[in-house]
Design a protein around this motif. Structure first.
Motif, PDB file in Angstrom:
ATOM      1  N   ASN A1467       0.799  -1.089   0.071  1.00  0.00           N
ATOM      2  CA  ASN A1467      -0.031   0.174  -0.034  1.00  0.00           C
ATOM      3  C   ASN A1467       0.874   1.345   0.090  1.00  0.00           C
ATOM      4  OD1 ASN A1467      -2.570  -1.017   0.027  1.00  0.00           O
ATOM      5  ND2 ASN A1467      -2.071  -1.754   1.997  1.00  0.00           N
ATOM      6  N   LEU A1468       2.208   1.122  -0.386  1.00  0.00           N
ATOM      7  CA  LEU A1468       3.057   2.129  -0.185  1.00  0.00           C
ATOM      8  C   LEU A1468       2.567   3.295  -1.418  1.00  0.00           C
ATOM      9  CD1 LEU A1468       5.527   3.538   1.405  1.00  0.00           C
ATOM     10  CD2 LEU A1468       6.826   2.606  -0.485  1.00  0.00           C
ATOM     11  N   GLN A1469       2.471   4.435  -1.192  1.00  0.00           N
ATOM     12  CA  GLN A1469       2.063   5.390  -2.195  1.00  0.00           C
ATOM     13  C   GLN A1469       3.156   6.445  -2.449  1.00  0.00           C
ATOM     14  OE1 GLN A1469      -1.369   7.580  -0.756  1.00  0.00           O
ATOM     15  NE2 GLN A1469      -2.645   5.694  -0.600  1.00  0.00           N
ATOM     16  N   LYS A1470       3.973   6.873  -1.595  1.00  0.00           N
ATOM     17  CA  LYS A1470       5.285   7.549  -1.679  1.00  0.00           C
ATOM     18  C   LYS A1470       6.330   6.940  -1.127  1.00  0.00           C
ATOM     19  CE  LYS A1470       6.638  12.491  -1.012  1.00  0.00           C
ATOM     20  NZ  LYS A1470       6.523  13.924  -0.504  1.00  0.00           N
ATOM     21  N   LEU A1471       7.741   6.947  -2.051  1.00  0.00           N
ATOM     22  CA  LEU A1471       8.779   6.597  -1.698  1.00  0.00           C
ATOM     23  C   LEU A1471       9.713   7.721  -2.154  1.00  0.00           C
ATOM     24  CD1 LEU A1471      10.856   4.505  -0.489  1.00  0.00           C
ATOM     25  CD2 LEU A1471      10.878   3.489  -2.980  1.00  0.00           C
ATOM     26  N   SER A1472      10.584   8.279  -0.881  1.00  0.00           N
ATOM     27  CA  SER A1472      11.500   9.481  -1.234  1.00  0.00           C
ATOM     28  C   SER A1472      12.983   8.642  -0.869  1.00  0.00           C
ATOM     29  CB  SER A1472      11.304  10.624  -0.391  1.00  0.00           C
ATOM     30  OG  SER A1472       9.690  11.200  -0.811  1.00  0.00           O
ATOM     31  N   LEU A1473      13.728   8.815  -1.636  1.00  0.00           N
ATOM     32  CA  LEU A1473      15.304   8.407  -1.421  1.00  0.00           C
ATOM     33  C   LEU A1473      16.141   9.624  -1.689  1.00  0.00           C
ATOM     34  CD1 LEU A1473      15.023   5.086  -3.403  1.00  0.00           C
ATOM     35  CD2 LEU A1473      14.557   5.407  -1.150  1.00  0.00           C
ATOM     36  N   HIS A1474      16.781  10.339  -0.648  1.00  0.00           N
ATOM     37  CA  HIS A1474      17.476  11.288  -0.554  1.00  0.00           C
ATOM     38  C   HIS A1474      19.075  11.101  -0.227  1.00  0.00           C
ATOM     39  CE1 HIS A1474      18.248  15.665  -0.631  1.00  0.00           C
ATOM     40  NE2 HIS A1474      18.774  15.497   0.573  1.00  0.00           N
ATOM     41  N   MET A1475      20.078  11.314  -1.207  1.00  0.00           N
ATOM     42  CA  MET A1475      21.422  10.929  -0.863  1.00  0.00           C
ATOM     43  C   MET A1475      21.549   9.902  -0.463  1.00  0.00           C
ATOM     44  SD  MET A1475      22.044  14.388   1.182  1.00  0.00           S
ATOM     45  CE  MET A1475      23.531  13.939   1.943  1.00  0.00           C
ATOM     46  N   CYS A1476      20.893   8.728  -1.283  1.00  0.00           N
ATOM     47  CA  CYS A1476      20.941   7.192  -0.820  1.00  0.00           C
ATOM     48  C   CYS A1476      21.741   6.462  -1.990  1.00  0.00           C
ATOM     49  CB  CYS A1476      19.619   6.427  -0.774  1.00  0.00           C
ATOM     50  SG  CYS A1476      18.773   7.261   0.564  1.00  0.00           S
ATOM     51  N   ASN A1477      22.291   5.256  -1.738  1.00  0.00           N
ATOM     52  CA  ASN A1477      22.850   4.333  -2.666  1.00  0.00           C
ATOM     53  C   ASN A1477      21.798   3.413  -3.045  1.00  0.00           C
ATOM     54  OD1 ASN A1477      24.327   2.287  -3.890  1.00  0.00           O
ATOM     55  ND2 ASN A1477      26.134   2.874  -3.212  1.00  0.00           N
ATOM     56  N   ILE A1478      21.282   3.474  -4.314  1.00  0.00           N
ATOM     57  CA  ILE A1478      19.793   2.572  -4.336  1.00  0.00           C
ATOM     58  C   ILE A1478      20.392   1.544  -5.471  1.00  0.00           C
ATOM     59  CG2 ILE A1478      18.367   4.448  -4.103  1.00  0.00           C
ATOM     60  CD1 ILE A1478      18.287   4.841  -7.179  1.00  0.00           C
ATOM     61  N   GLY A1479      21.645   1.001  -5.518  1.00  0.00           N
ATOM     62  CA  GLY A1479      21.967  -0.018  -6.386  1.00  0.00           C
ATOM     63  C   GLY A1479      21.326  -1.195  -6.197  1.00  0.00           C
ATOM     64  N   GLN A1480      21.133  -1.659  -5.095  1.00  0.00           N
ATOM     65  CA  GLN A1480      20.626  -3.208  -4.551  1.00  0.00           C
ATOM     66  C   GLN A1480      19.203  -2.671  -4.668  1.00  0.00           C
ATOM     67  OE1 GLN A1480      22.168  -4.383  -1.163  1.00  0.00           O
ATOM     68  NE2 GLN A1480      24.318  -3.979  -1.556  1.00  0.00           N
ATOM     69  N   ALA A1481      18.596  -1.706  -4.351  1.00  0.00           N
ATOM     70  CA  ALA A1481      17.021  -1.621  -4.019  1.00  0.00           C
ATOM     71  C   ALA A1481      16.187  -2.100  -5.268  1.00  0.00           C
ATOM     72  CB  ALA A1481      16.733  -0.078  -3.805  1.00  0.00           C
ATOM     73  N   PHE A1482      16.687  -1.999  -6.324  1.00  0.00           N
ATOM     74  CA  PHE A1482      15.823  -2.224  -7.438  1.00  0.00           C
ATOM     75  C   PHE A1482      16.360  -3.391  -8.611  1.00  0.00           C
ATOM     76  CE2 PHE A1482      14.974   2.287  -6.661  1.00  0.00           C
ATOM     77  CZ  PHE A1482      13.595   2.099  -6.218  1.00  0.00           C
ATOM     78  N   GLU A1483      17.719  -3.358  -8.549  1.00  0.00           N
ATOM     79  CA  GLU A1483      18.192  -4.167  -9.522  1.00  0.00           C
ATOM     80  C   GLU A1483      18.306  -5.381  -8.967  1.00  0.00           C
ATOM     81  OE1 GLU A1483      18.901  -3.668 -12.672  1.00  0.00           O
ATOM     82  OE2 GLU A1483      18.420  -1.535 -12.807  1.00  0.00           O
ATOM     83  N   SER A1484      18.729  -5.759  -7.675  1.00  0.00           N
ATOM     84  CA  SER A1484      18.884  -7.023  -6.981  1.00  0.00           C
ATOM     85  C   SER A1484      17.602  -7.500  -6.435  1.00  0.00           C
ATOM     86  CB  SER A1484      20.268  -6.980  -6.037  1.00  0.00           C
ATOM     87  OG  SER A1484      21.277  -6.329  -6.533  1.00  0.00           O
ATOM     88  N   CYS A1485      16.614  -7.336  -6.814  1.00  0.00           N
ATOM     89  CA  CYS A1485      15.451  -7.357  -5.997  1.00  0.00           C
ATOM     90  C   CYS A1485      14.898  -8.874  -6.445  1.00  0.00           C
ATOM     91  CB  CYS A1485      14.286  -6.531  -6.304  1.00  0.00           C
ATOM     92  SG  CYS A1485      12.771  -6.611  -5.234  1.00  0.00           S
ATOM     93  N   SER A1486      14.425  -9.581  -5.602  1.00  0.00           N
ATOM     94  CA  SER A1486      14.060 -11.130  -5.972  1.00  0.00           C
ATOM     95  C   SER A1486      12.563 -11.044  -6.604  1.00  0.00           C
ATOM     96  CB  SER A1486      13.930 -11.848  -5.048  1.00  0.00           C
ATOM     97  OG  SER A1486      13.538 -11.448  -4.058  1.00  0.00           O
ATOM     98  N   ILE A1487      11.769  -9.875  -6.251  1.00  0.00           N
ATOM     99  CA  ILE A1487      10.563  -9.691  -6.957  1.00  0.00           C
ATOM    100  C   ILE A1487      10.634  -8.595  -7.747  1.00  0.00           C
ATOM    101  CG2 ILE A1487       9.447 -11.011  -4.959  1.00  0.00           C
ATOM    102  CD1 ILE A1487       8.771  -8.120  -3.789  1.00  0.00           C
ATOM    103  N   ASN A1488       9.479  -8.569  -8.594  1.00  0.00           N
ATOM    104  CA  ASN A1488       9.136  -7.399  -9.886  1.00  0.00           C
ATOM    105  C   ASN A1488       8.929  -6.393  -8.959  1.00  0.00           C
ATOM    106  OD1 ASN A1488       9.757  -9.247 -12.099  1.00  0.00           O
ATOM    107  ND2 ASN A1488       7.729  -9.688 -12.156  1.00  0.00           N
TER     108      ASN A1488
END
Length: 1656
Positions: A1467-1488
């Motif tokens: 149910n997440l509607q808003k995601l804010s990533l500020h000054m983060c390292n996001i390499g693993q967040a989306f690419e290495s995700c085991s689910i779509n």
């Protein structure tokens, strides 16, 4: 850059004179045409040149000759226009002078201007090269893998004074210089001098002689990190820092390093402060090297290496006495402290050097009584804890002075009917209050002024108007956001069915819960306000608003239909419809108004009014109609119904800023009831109908600023009842009606800025009732002849906006001989004993018979005579040229030297100048007997002048061409460096973090203290100075003024550092901030000692320049930290500001409360406006209030600002409060009064109080992201997710002096409420108040719970539990908001807490690794999660999968963390990533990604340096509507899958400097907003860009390289492009094909803010 500010005006005047003259002076037309052509070619750029000239501060002498030539030229042209036919003989002379003028202009532009341009080009090149050099330096520093900071492990200097260490030093040195033992240990209790001894051994001459530069000093501390220690050693020695896999790898790499450097000399490695469990690490550093010595200091006796050298407490009482006396500075002055008291204190310290120094410093410069008291306490073993509360009592006065006058209260609450952050038209309020309260308009306007005097609103006038009779169209009310909320709160106190005013704010299609579709909801309110936005598409639900008298409809849309229930409003009297969007909205359902028989006033703003004939509108009782910025084209066209039948009783009509109105509808002239007609700022209105004379009852006709209105019809004279006529600023109006005198009742005439009216009709003498004429200076004289006829007439001159100089016409003396040139029939001339001063144009003599007689002899003679006569002119012109060129050429020479150019380049020009100068000087005075040589001298001057011209036009032009190309090449190098160096990425440079804050603008009473402490700072020594005083006494203000003082800046230059210490300072963070300020990446420090050592090395590298370090707001107990900032550096000063006196340091100045005179001066500045328009209290009252402030600048400022523009009653109430209770009362009273003030705030606006207390959820002295507050408050208080209401609250708190808003980087636009760069700063005193207020309830009843686990502290309420936190006894937390602050020392176990009611969780941290608390999985109601890391480096998040249990989680903000693989957040509607390292967040995700975030609406990625490409999985999240990727400088491309985001409405890509293409966006059919500002690598828009048919706003600032495809011509909807001048030029080609296109130019903002990253 070259011309003076006056040139533009003079060129314009001369050009105008030429154009006005050439048709009359036909005989001069060819020359005048040539001159006009020349002037036209330079006129378009004159304005730009003038602006640059002012900015560059060029000397006026450079252009004086040009200005004088232009002025003389104007006089000459005007003379030519006055030549009559019978003066034809003068024409050749004027012809020659015109040609001379033309030649003079060409000479200036061919010579003077060329040289100045060459100078400017060289200056530009010098500055560009300097910029290039600086950028290269920045680039070198920013490359993290090549940074070399030599000396990171150098030994700190020992303290200058020590006792009792001579013998241990000798013993240690002997063992260290012997062969054999490789590890030596120094042990002793804390504070026994181990570290001091280690420092002394490192600086000992014998030790340095053996080990030389191979002495390395490392702080081990309690929790050492071997990898970091080894990396520092590599960095210290200037080697590339390796990536270390583990401790084994670190040991191997260190051994390799030591073997590399051990050949130079033996190695001494000092490991300071080794703890008991770290012996094994020391073991790892013992290598088989004979020349390696390791010195270990430890408070534990480590026996495994060798027999430790143990340091004992000072057993020699005399040594202890020396140390105490030194710390207390008893040796520096005669002391009155008895010797036995000193000895008693020494004995109480048990020989501990640390205790002796600490107590000695605390007693420094104290009275003997204090010494005796301390001696007694030490002898009895009693600890001393002094407390001191801050001055906050004055703040509660903000909430004690609201007046309760009923009518004003009602008017005040009406302000809540209008949207936040919008101006309220004063005319709207007047219309409401006239009908609601039965008052006259003037009285209603008085209410607005009364609200302004009470400081509840501000009145803004959009432009000056000349007519004041009831003209409020340009008056607007600006409401404070705090008061806006208060007004709404007051209005909503009663139960819904009983409210007087009902305010309905609909965001999107979210209707209030009480408003259902099925049932009719009865509304008892007299006033109804409804606001909707562009997303509103729902049908209006049923209301039964039978009692509504005022309806306010606020909306933002392109089309708006009136709600159907409006026809039930039988009592409706006032209708206000306002569109707040940028474009006019089509208004529908107007026919619903037919049933409203009581409707008297309508105001429509920014709407398109449909044809009234189609609506068959009948407004029988309408009395006033106001149309503001409306499209009225269709309203009255082809109407089958007479306007007079629609509105038969209309009395007043206002049409303002209706740009589409070209003619006044004829039907309006049939409304004979009309008394006031105002048509203003309708710039296309060109004529009034003749039928206007039918308005026989018209009393006021206002037509000001109708700039295209050419004339008034004669029928205006029939308006016999007209009293006021305003035609100001009708600049096209050329005459008044001939029979204007028939306006027998005319009393006031406003005729300002009607300069084309050159005469008044004679009939004005019949205006016997005329009392006042408001005009300007140009027209005053026109009225002079009528003043004696019209008795009582006052002609008033309005303030002029411009000034025309009066240029006189001086007749030039004509030399008679010139007349001969115009006599074609003259045949004979005889010259005998005559003196002819000037032959003029005697070339005409060729036609004479005399010429035929003497032939070439006469021609030659005449030529010589002409040269002789022109000699002086030639010499004078050459001298003028030399005077203008010489200083410019000298500047060129200086720039050439800077650029290392060959001297010959400018040398040739200088030689020519010198030759010309010598010749001019030589011929400066020619004696009379050499008159026959004048022709020869003339030829010499002319020859030298020709050489100079040739040199300038050839040599200088060639140099300019070369310099331009080199400048272009250098600029491209700069751009290349900026784009590809990574300076813009996170971890780049943050210059200025510790720079001095802004210089205070107004201060009193600080001159003498400032002078005193400045003397100390300017001395050449190293010292610490303390500035003390009560809270709010001006300590920080004075510190800021010192930093900006001219003499102080002159000494310290850029080496002034300003650091806020605060109550709980973090030494590592302070030092990291200083590193970042100096342009270096912030290192990681394992200990405070290591941080200080590195800082000392850094400061010493400034070498030679004095240093000033300001430590602001140091609290008691932080003296030891201040001590650490003392370094043995020459001319190094530390200035400490504190509310506590620190006797151990030199107290340079103590700020006392202000004297009465200074207090009065400061109070008047804040409390009494200068315009005299508000209540001014008596002097006695002012003095009584000031005395109540007790000389405190803070109290004076707050109370003065509060009383500003307030009435007498408020002043009296404040005086009573101040006299009843001192603002310096006890702590208990202070807290009580603060609590009372917040309770008052709660009564008025509870949500504001709650929001204020929420600010205590964040750490002290940290900027709070506004975006985080928006997310919190949207879920807690339903303030709206777009941030408008939240920002309003923040502005209210700011205006109340409770917070300070900071915009870290100025953005020249506001797209969809973009607040990523907005932050809130909270004063530490007010933060304590917020926390105190939040903790007043019992633990179980608190709404918000704040847990501080820093330094491994535990909350007080944990004492309720037996022992530690344990799983068996869970602590239940009922708070709705939970804040936890942990640092690298926090080790508390989370398992025992249960917070299942919490809706908001704020996790503040400062560590390299962080584990999410386990109890999070039980937080079923959690809606918003903030995880903010305040450290300088990214923090690794563990247990992130716990978020998957939170089904209600809607908003997540992560800041400065390594984002792990995403889990399912359904149910997440808003995601804010500020000054983060996001390499693993989306690419290495085991689910779509689409399965993990199926309902995500908004994704914001800001300053994420590792983002190179947008993960394709994000494009599968089809629910996404807003995607923001900003300041990601490595981000280079959008994936092709972007076209799958079918619902995307906003795409922000600003400042992605490496983004090269966006081809995949053209399929985003719903895209409305696109921002590609500052995407400097973007070379073109997609070929099919025109397919974005919904696009409304395009932001393209800084995209000058971006080419536009032809398909942009398909963007037929209204498109607004916001860009800079260069990009705007690209759109000009298509503007004729895009009639709906509007291009808005942003002011050029040349800054490198986007280069400033933030430490990672």
């Amino acid at each position: 850059m070259l011309l003076g500010a006056a040139v533009g005006a003079v060129v314009g005047e001369l050009l105008k004179a030429i154009l006005d003259t050439k048709d009359r002076a036909v005989q001069f037309r060819p020359t005048l045409d040539r001159l006009a052509s020349t002037l036209r070619s330079i006129e378009p750029v004159i304005e730009q040149i003038e602006r640059y000239n002012r900015q560059l501060d060029r000397p006026k002498e450079e252009t004086e000759k040009l200005i004088q030539d232009l002025k003389n030229g104007k006089k000459l042209v005007l003379k030519c226009s006055e030549i009559q036919w019978w003066k034809c003989c003068f024409r050749p002379h004027y012809q020659q002078e015109l040609e001379a003028l033309d030649e003079s202009l060409k000479r200036f532009f061919n010579i003077d201007l060329q040289v100045q341009m060459a100078r400017d080009q060289k200056e530009t090149l010098v500055e560009v090269k300097e910029i290039h050099m600086q950028v290269k330096k920045l680039n070198m520093v920013a490359r993290n893998d090549r940074i070399e900071i030599r000396g990171l492990c150098s030994a700190p200097q020992p303290p200058p004074f020590t006792v009792g260490l001579d013998v241990p030093l000798m013993k240690l040195k002997v063992r260290l210089l012997q062969d054999g033992v490789s590890v030596l240990v120094v042990t002793g209790s804390a504070g026994s001098g181990k570290t001091t001894l280690a420092k002394m051994i490192c600086w000992d001459e014998d030790v340095k002689g053996k080990f030389k530069d191979n002495i390395f000093y490392v702080n081990f501390s309690k929790t050492p990190n071997l990898n970091i220690i080894v990396q520092k050693l590599f960095q210290h020695n200037g080697y590339q820092v390796p990536d270390l896999q583990d401790e084994e790898d670190a040991v191997n790499q260190l051994e390799r390093l030591l073997k590399l450097i051990i050949g130079k000399s033996p190695i001494l490695l000092v490991l300071d402060d080794v703890w008991q469990r770290s012996e094994s690490l020391v073991d790892n550093l013992v290598f088989q090297m004979s020349d390696l010595k390791i010195l270990v200091t430890s408070r534990f006796a480590i026996q495994r290496f060798s027999t430790p050298l143990s340091l004992k407490p000072l057993d020699n009482e005399e040594d202890a006495m020396k140390l105490l006396r030194h710390a207390a500075k008893l040796n520096e002055s005669r002391s009155a402290v008895p010797e036995d008291v000193v000895r008693k204190i020494v004995r109480g310290c048990s020989g501990s050097p640390l205790a002796l120094k600490a107590i000695g410093r605390s007693l420094c410069q104290q009275d003997p009584v204090v010494w005796e008291s301390r001696a007694t306490e030490l002898s009895e073993g009693q600890p001393i804890f002094d407390s001191n509360e801050d001055l906050l009592a004055c703040l509660q006065k903000n909430f004690d002075v609201l007046d309760t006058k009923e009518i004003i209260k009602e008017c005040f609450m009406d302000l809540g009917l209008f949207p936040e952050d919008q101006r309220i038209p004063a005319a709207s309020l007047v219309d409401m209050w006239v009908e609601l309260h039965g008052e006259y308009e003037v009285k209603a306007m008085d209410k607005i002024y009364e609200l302004a005097t009470r400081n509840m609103v501000d009145i803004v006038t959009s432009r000056k108007v000349t007519s004041g009779t009831g003209n409020y169209n340009n008056h607007f009310v600006m409401k404070d956001d705090l008061l806006q909320k208060l007004a709404i709160h007051q209005s909503s106190k009663e139960p819904l069915p009983q409210r007087k005013r009902l305010i309905i704010n609909i965001i999107g299609n979210d209707l209030p819960s009480w408003w259902t579709v099925k049932n009719e909801y009865p509304v008892a309110a007299r006033i109804l306000s409804m606001s909707t936005d562009e997303l509103f598409t729902s049908d209006w639900c049923n209301l039964l608003p039978a009692e509504v008298e005022v309806l306010v409809l606020n909306f933002r849309a392109k089309k708006y239909a009136l709600p159907k229930f409006i026809e039930k409003m039988r009592k409706l009297k006032v209708l206000l419809i306002t569109n707040y969007s940028f474009y006019s909205a089509d208004l529908e359902n107007l026919e619903l108004l037919n049933s409203l028989s009581n409707l008297r006033r309508i105001r429509l703003e920014q709407v398109s009014i449909p044809s009234l004939s189609n609506t068959r509108l009948q407004l029988k009782n309408l009395q006033k109609l106001s149309l503001f910025m409306c499209n009225v084209n269709q309203a009255f066209k082809n109407s089958t119904i007479q306007v007079s039948d629609m509105m038969p009783n209309l009395v007043e009509m206002n049409v303002d800023y209706c740009s589409s109105m070209a003619e006044l509808p004829i039907g309006l002239c049939d409304i004979v009831s009309l008394k006031k007609l105002s048509i203003t700022s309708c710039h296309k209105l060109s004529a009034l109908p003749e039928g206007i004379g039918k308005l026989i009852n018209l009393e006021l006709l206002r037509l000001n600023s109708c700039t295209d209105l050419g004339e008034l019809p004669d029928s205006v004279s029939s308006l016999q009842k007209l009293k006021v006529l305003d035609i100001s600023d009708c600049i096209s109006l050329s005459k008044l009606p001939e029979h204007m005198g028939k306006l027998c009742n005319l009393e006031e005439l406003y005729i300002r800025s009607c300069s084309r009216i050159s005469e008044l009709p004679p009939s004005v003498m019949d205006l016997n009732g005329l009392k006042v004429v408001i005009t300007d200076e140009e027209m005053v004289d026109l009225w002079e002849p009528f003043k004696h006829i019209l008795s009582g007439l006052q002609v008033q001159v309005a303030e002029a906006d411009f000034n025309l100089k009066n240029y006189g016409f001086h007749t030039t003396e004509l030399k008679n001989f010139h007349l001969l040139g115009s006599l074609p029939n003259l045949k004979r001339i005889r010259l005998e004993k005559v003196s002819v001063p000037s032959l003029g144009t005697l070339k005409n003599l060729r036609k004479l018979s005399l010429y035929m007689l003497f032939g070439e002899l006469l021609k030659r003679a005449l030529d010589m005579v002409e040269k002789a006569l022109n000699f002086k002119t030639t010499r004078r012109n050459l001298r003028t040229t030399l005077d203008g060129l010489t200083p410019v050429i000298q500047e060129m020479k200086a720039y050439n030297d800077s650029l290392d150019r060959p001297r010959e380049e400018v040398g040739r020009v200088i030689e020519q100048l010198q030759a010309c100068d010598e010749l001019v000087r030589k011929y400066a005075k020619v004696p009379w007997w050499k008159s026959l040589s004048l022709p020869f001298y003339h030829d010499r001057l002319q020859e030298q002048d020709n050489k100079l011209v040739r040199t300038v036009t050839l040599d200088v032009q060639v140099q300019m061409a070369r310099d331009v190309k080199e400048t272009l090449h250098t600029v491209r190098d700069v751009l290349e460096t900026l784009v590809h160096s990574g300076l813009g990425s996170i971890g780049g440079l943050v210059k200025g973090l510790c720079g001095a804050p802004e210089n205070p603008k107004f201060t009193v009473g600080l001159d003498e203290p400032l002078k005193k402490i400045k003397i100390e700072l300017l001395k050449e020594d190293a010292s610490v100075h303390v500035l003390t005083g009560l809270p709010g006494s001006g300590k920080t203000t004075m510190a800021k003024k010192l930093c900006w003082d001219h003499d102080v800046k002159g000494k310290f230059g850029d080496n002034i550092f300003f650091v806020t210490f605060s109550k709980t300072p973090n030494l590592k963070s302070i030092v990291q901030t200083l590193f970042e300020h100096c342009g270096l990446r912030a290192p990681e420090f394992p200990t405070d000692e290591d941080a200080i050592n590195r800082l000392g090395i850094l400061l010493r590298k400034f070498g030679g320049r004095p240093i000033l370090l300001v430590l602001d707001d140091v609290w008691q107990g932080s003296e030891n930290l201040v001590e650490k900032f003392k370094f043995q550096i020459s001319d190094y000063k530390v200035l400490v500001t504190s509310r506590f006196a620190f006797p151990r340091f030199v107290t340079s100045c103590h700020l006392n409360p202000l004297g009465h005179d200074d207090a009065i001066k400061l109070f008047r500045h804040f409390s009494l406006p200068n315009d005299g328009s508000y209540y001014t209290p008596e002097e006695k009252l002012v003095h009584e209030v000031v005395r109540g402030c007790k000389g405190s600048p803070l109290a004076i400022e707050v109370i003065g600002g509060l009383l500003c523009k307030q009435p007498f009653e408020v002043w009296e109430k404040m005086k009573a409060l101040l006299l009843r209770q001192s603002i310096f009362n006890s702590n208990t009273d202070l807290l009580h009064r603060l609590q009372t003030s917040l309770e008052v705030l709660e009564d008025k606006l509870p949500v504001k109080k709650e929001c204020f207390m929420d600010l205590g959820l964040f750490p002290e002295d940290q900027m709070i992201p506004v975006d985080a507050l928006i997310d919190m408050w949207a879920e807690q208080y339903e303030l709206g997710g777009d941030g408008i209401e939240a920002m309003a609250i923040i502005h209210e708190l700011s205006d109340s002096n409770l917070v300070k808003t900071v915009v870290r980087r100025r953005v020249a636009r506001d797209i969809d409420k973009y607040y990523n760069n907005h932050f809130v700063m909270l004063h530490d005193l007010l933060r304590e108040l917020a926390i105190y207020q939040s903790s007043q309830e019992p633990f179980q009843e608190r709404r918000r719970l704040i847990i501080d686990l820093t330094e491994n502290n535990h909350p007080e309420w944990l004492s309720l539990l037996p022992g530690r936190w344990i799983e068996q006894e869970q602590q239940h937390v009922n708070a709705h908001t939970l804040s936890i602050y942990a640092d690298e020392t926090s080790t508390a176990d989370w398992s025992n807490m249960q917070a299942d009611k919490a809706e908001v969780l704020v996790l503040n941290l400062r560590s390299s690794s962080y584990t999410m608390p386990k109890f999070m999985e039980t937080m079923s109601k959690l809606k918003a999660l903030m995880v903010i890391n305040y450290g300088f480096h990214l923090s690794e998040l563990n247990k992130f999968e716990l978020l998957g249990y939170l089904c209600g989680l809607k908003r997540v903000r992560l800041e400065k963390v390594l984002v792990p693989r995403l889990c399912k957040l359904m149910n997440l509607q808003k995601l804010s990533l500020h000054m983060c390292n996001i390499g693993q967040a989306f690419e290495s995700c085991s689910i779509n990604n689409s399965d993990a975030l199926p309902n995500l609406v908004e994704l914001s990625i800001d300053y994420c340096k590792d983002l190179v490409e947008l993960p394709a999985g994000i494009c599968k999240i089809i629910s996404l509507k807003k995607l923001s990727i900003t300041n990601c400088h490595k981000f280079s491309a959008l994936p092709q899958e972007m076209e799958e985001l079918k619902n995307l409405e906003m795409l922000r890509l600003s400042s992605c400097t490496n983004l090269i293409e966006i081809n995949s966006i053209s399929k985003l059919k719903r895209l409305c907003h696109l921002d590609i500002s500052d995407c400097i690598s973007l070379s073109k828009l997609p070929d099919d860009f025109g397919d974005l048919q919904k696009l409304e706003k395009l932001y393209m600032k800084g995209c000058s390289r971006c080419e536009l495809p032809f398909s942009v011509t398909n963007l037929e909807q209204h498109l607004k492009v916001i860009c800079d001048e260069e990009t705007a030029a690209s759109w000009e080609t298509y503007q004729h094909m895009l009639p709906q296109l509007s291009v808005e130019l942003l002011k050029e903002d040349i800054n490198l803010d986007w280069l400033q990253g933030v430490g990672s």
